[in-house]
Scaffold this motif. Structure first.
Motif, mmCIF file in Angstrom:
data_model
loop_
_atom_site.group_PDB
_atom_site.id
_atom_site.type_symbol
_atom_site.label_atom_id
_atom_site.label_comp_id
_atom_site.label_asym_id
_atom_site.label_seq_id
_atom_site.Cartn_x
_atom_site.Cartn_y
_atom_site.Cartn_z
ATOM 1 N N TRP A 44 -0.454 10.916 28.095
ATOM 2 C CA TRP A 44 -0.772 10.056 29.226
ATOM 3 C C TRP A 44 -1.900 9.114 28.807
ATOM 4 O O TRP A 44 -2.628 9.397 27.851
ATOM 5 N N TYR A 73 -5.521 12.090 41.008
ATOM 6 C CA TYR A 73 -4.240 11.465 40.659
ATOM 7 C C TYR A 73 -4.187 10.929 39.224
ATOM 8 O O TYR A 73 -3.100 10.693 38.705
ATOM 9 N N PRO A 75 -3.827 11.253 35.624
ATOM 10 C CA PRO A 75 -3.337 12.386 34.821
ATOM 11 C C PRO A 75 -4.225 12.707 33.625
ATOM 12 O O PRO A 75 -4.284 13.875 33.206
ATOM 13 N N LEU A 141 -2.247 8.098 46.637
ATOM 14 C CA LEU A 141 -0.939 8.263 46.000
ATOM 15 C C LEU A 141 0.125 7.526 46.805
ATOM 16 O O LEU A 141 0.376 7.834 47.970
ATOM 17 N N SER A 143 3.330 6.858 45.214
ATOM 18 C CA SER A 143 4.610 7.407 44.778
ATOM 19 C C SER A 143 4.397 8.265 43.540
ATOM 20 O O SER A 143 3.585 7.930 42.672
ATOM 21 N N SER A 144 5.114 9.362 43.477
ATOM 22 C CA SER A 144 5.090 10.207 42.268
ATOM 23 C C SER A 144 6.498 10.621 41.879
ATOM 24 O O SER A 144 6.683 11.609 41.176
ATOM 25 N N THR A 145 7.479 9.846 42.320
ATOM 26 C CA THR A 145 8.870 10.165 42.028
ATOM 27 C C THR A 145 9.554 8.963 41.391
ATOM 28 O O THR A 145 9.072 7.835 41.451
ATOM 29 N N TYR A 234 0.875 4.952 36.236
ATOM 30 C CA TYR A 234 0.801 5.881 35.099
ATOM 31 C C TYR A 234 2.210 6.342 34.749
ATOM 32 O O TYR A 234 2.983 6.745 35.633
ATOM 33 N N GLU A 264 8.116 10.830 34.026
ATOM 34 C CA GLU A 264 7.327 11.000 35.247
ATOM 35 C C GLU A 264 6.497 9.744 35.451
ATOM 36 O O GLU A 264 6.088 9.091 34.482
ATOM 37 N N ARG A 266 3.434 7.901 38.240
ATOM 38 C CA ARG A 266 2.557 7.959 39.406
ATOM 39 C C ARG A 266 2.067 6.548 39.704
ATOM 40 O O ARG A 266 1.446 5.907 38.837
ATOM 41 N N ILE A 268 -0.482 4.582 41.970
ATOM 42 C CA ILE A 268 -1.681 4.853 42.755
ATOM 43 C C ILE A 268 -2.230 3.543 43.302
ATOM 44 O O ILE A 268 -2.447 2.588 42.555
#
Length: 558
Positions: A44, A73, A75, A141, A143-145, A234, A264, A266, A268
């Motif tokens: 990351w 948030y 990483p 946050l 979105s994390s999907t 991220y 994955e 994220r 923010i």
């Protein structure tokens, strides 16, 4: 990586400790990109700072960082502090975790790599100047999907910089930047099945430190900052290096690119501790390279025989900066060379290429210039010329066109043909009127269609500068019936009024002013479909004026 790309190995200019210069640079840098691995070994990257002095050397090989961070948030911060240590103390289990960093000052286009046991300076190419100021972050946050949300896609469309961390089997790491014009990262796919990005690898120092890591361990951590509002994206991903023809097939005019398959993400909101005011873009930035799917038919030549050449056999100067060039194809091509409205792609590298250079401040664009140029074929494809000949009518605007304008026909210039392509085609169903708006040299796509059009059912709106009067005279001399179907909007000095009067008596309506919205809007009922070929500014105005019509346009943005 060097063997794959047929590039000689070279010494890696690094230091095993923090040099005095690197220490001073670290203290003066307002930003620090930091990379590490999470508990599963995935890389990351984050971006810290906001003002100079937040990071400084504590000993010869120890760096101290004091800045506002997002422990929830972010990483990298979460990985280094540990999930159970939200009081900003370091989790003992993360004490020996590998990290890498890049100190960067965007105001001076300077950067320095700090990677475990290696310190190295870097060149300023593809860094766009920015003035960084600190703010208090308020991370949230969004979105994390996957797939990525619309806001993240919008960030990618305007981003001119990201930071990437790569690793060599987990024992060695490196963090670096990739920059370019806004939108240089393209979205290949973003749906429930997968999200894939791609970016071109521009000409660099040929050390291939990041690419070498990705070649051996195809995993990366990427951070994409929004310097305007503090949003941040991220990503952790797997990567795929695409070389040569495979790269060009995805991202035309690229010989090296990296596909990024997201694992994955994220997104923010306002998670960064800084903002930045935009400054001067890098003079080394090439134009955005669009996906072949984004410019279907524009950058996919249909003739790929590298042994086919175009020999220059005639040159005519029509105006001070406009000329017509006739070429003869060296090899037989079945059928006609191209369709009306298509372009020819010519490769000038053999004539103008100067080889590799790390830096070239006198001509920075040339580092990433493949010297392939696309020109609309202005000659009709039936009847007017032998089957193996074609013409282009062009303006002298750069080194390639200047090269053509300076050619002596007797020199026998031969240029490799990459192919003919393009989807711009004027349709004229029975009884329909064809409205065509041209800006200056933008008349060329229409010229190739003229023998196939009923000019009594063709209406041309042509904006042109007086200095290009020769192009107007030549066009109406070649196609006299076109004049009565044309309205000219002429700007510039009135030193050719006599020629303007001649055009008017031949049936062309001449207005000594620029085109206005009312000129087009009053004629919107001519047809549901309009065709245009103009510069980008007029094109945007026309799209607004003709918002209720279907507009088919050709542009100069090849």
């Amino acid at each position: 990586m060097h063997r794959t790309l047929h590039v000689p190995d070279q010494e890696n200019p690094t230091s095993p400790f923090l040099t005095p210069y690197a220490a001073r640079f670290l203290q003066s840098s307002p930003l620090l990109a930091l990379g590490t691995l999470d508990d599963t070994g995935r890389p990351w990257t984050t971006l810290l700072g906001g003002e100079a002095g937040f990071a400084r050397p504590l000993a010869q090989s120890i760096i101290g960082i004091r800045t506002l961070v997002d422990p929830v948030y972010d990483p990298v911060i979460a990985s280094l502090l540990g999930r159970e240590h939200q009081d900003n103390s370091v989790d003992p289990s993360t004490k020996n975790r590998a990290v890498s960093a890049l100190a960067i000052d965007l105001a001076t286009r300077s950067r320095y790599k700090l990677a475990g046991k290696m310190v190295a300076g870097n060149c300023p190419k593809y860094l766009n100047k920015k003035h960084v100021v600190p703010v208090v972050p308020e991370p949230g946050l969004a979105s994390s999907t996957l797939p990525l949300p619309a806001e993240a896609i919008h960030l990618l469309a305007k981003a001119d910089l990201f930071f990437i961390t790569s690793t060599y089997n987990g024992s060695s790491m490196g963090t670096n930047h990739r920059g370019g014009p806004p939108g240089f990262v393209r979205v290949m796919q973003n749906d429930r099945s997968s999200t894939t990005l791609i970016y071109p690898e521009y000409s660099g120092n040929q050390l291939y430190q990041t690419l070498g890591n990705l070649w051996v361990a195809p995993k990366a951590g990427i951070v994409i900052p929004d310097f305007d509002n503090g949003d941040v994206l991220y990503l952790t991903c797997t990567t795929e290096i695409v070389i040569g023809k495979d790269a060009a097939a995805l991202l035309p005019r690229s010989s090296l690119a990296v596909k990024v398959h997201l694992e994955e993400a994220r997104f923010i909101k306002t998670g960064l501790a800084f903002r930045a005011r935009q400054g001067e873009p890098s003079p080394y930035n090439p134009p955005v390279r669009f996906l072949v799917t984004e410019r279907a038919g524009v950058e996919s030549p249909t003739v790929t025989n590298q042994n086919v050449y175009a020999r220059l056999i005639r040159k005519e100067l029509l105006a001070p900066s406009i000329g017509r060039f006739r070429f003869r194809v060296s090899a037989a091509v079945p059928g006609r060379l191209c369709e009306p409205g298509q372009y020819v792609a010519l490769a000038f590298d053999e004539e103008l290429g100067v080889g590799y250079s790390h830096m070239r401040d006198d001509d920075p664009w040339s580092l990433n210039d493949d010297l392939v140029r696309t020109f609309t074929v202005s000659s009709p494809t039936r009847g007017s010329l032998p089957q193996d000949e074609f013409e282009i009518t062009i303006r002298s605007v750069g080194k390639v066109t200047r090269f053509l304008f300076h050619q002596n026909i007797r020199a026998g210039l031969e240029i490799p043909i990459k192919g003919f392509a393009g989807t711009f085609s004027i349709k004229q169903p029975d009884g329909d009127i064809v409205p065509f708006v041209a800006g200056g040299i933008g008349i060329t796509p229409l010229l190739a269609h003229l023998p196939e059009l009923d000019l009594k059912r063709t209406k041309v709106f042509w904006t042109i500068n007086m200095r290009d009067m020769g192009l107007m005279v030549d066009t109406f001399n070649r196609y006299p019936q076109l004049a009565s179907s044309t309205t000219l909007y002429v700007s510039g000095a009135a030193d050719a009024a006599a020629s303007g009067q001649k055009l008017q008596t031949n049936g062309a309506q001449v207005l000594r002013r620029r085109m206005e919205a009312s000129d087009v809007q009053a004629e919107r009922g001519l047809s549901t479909t309009w065709y245009i070929c103009t510069g980008s500014r007029l094109r945007q105005e026309l799209l607004s004026w003709l918002s209720a019509n279907k507009v088919v346009y050709e542009d100069f943005d090849y």
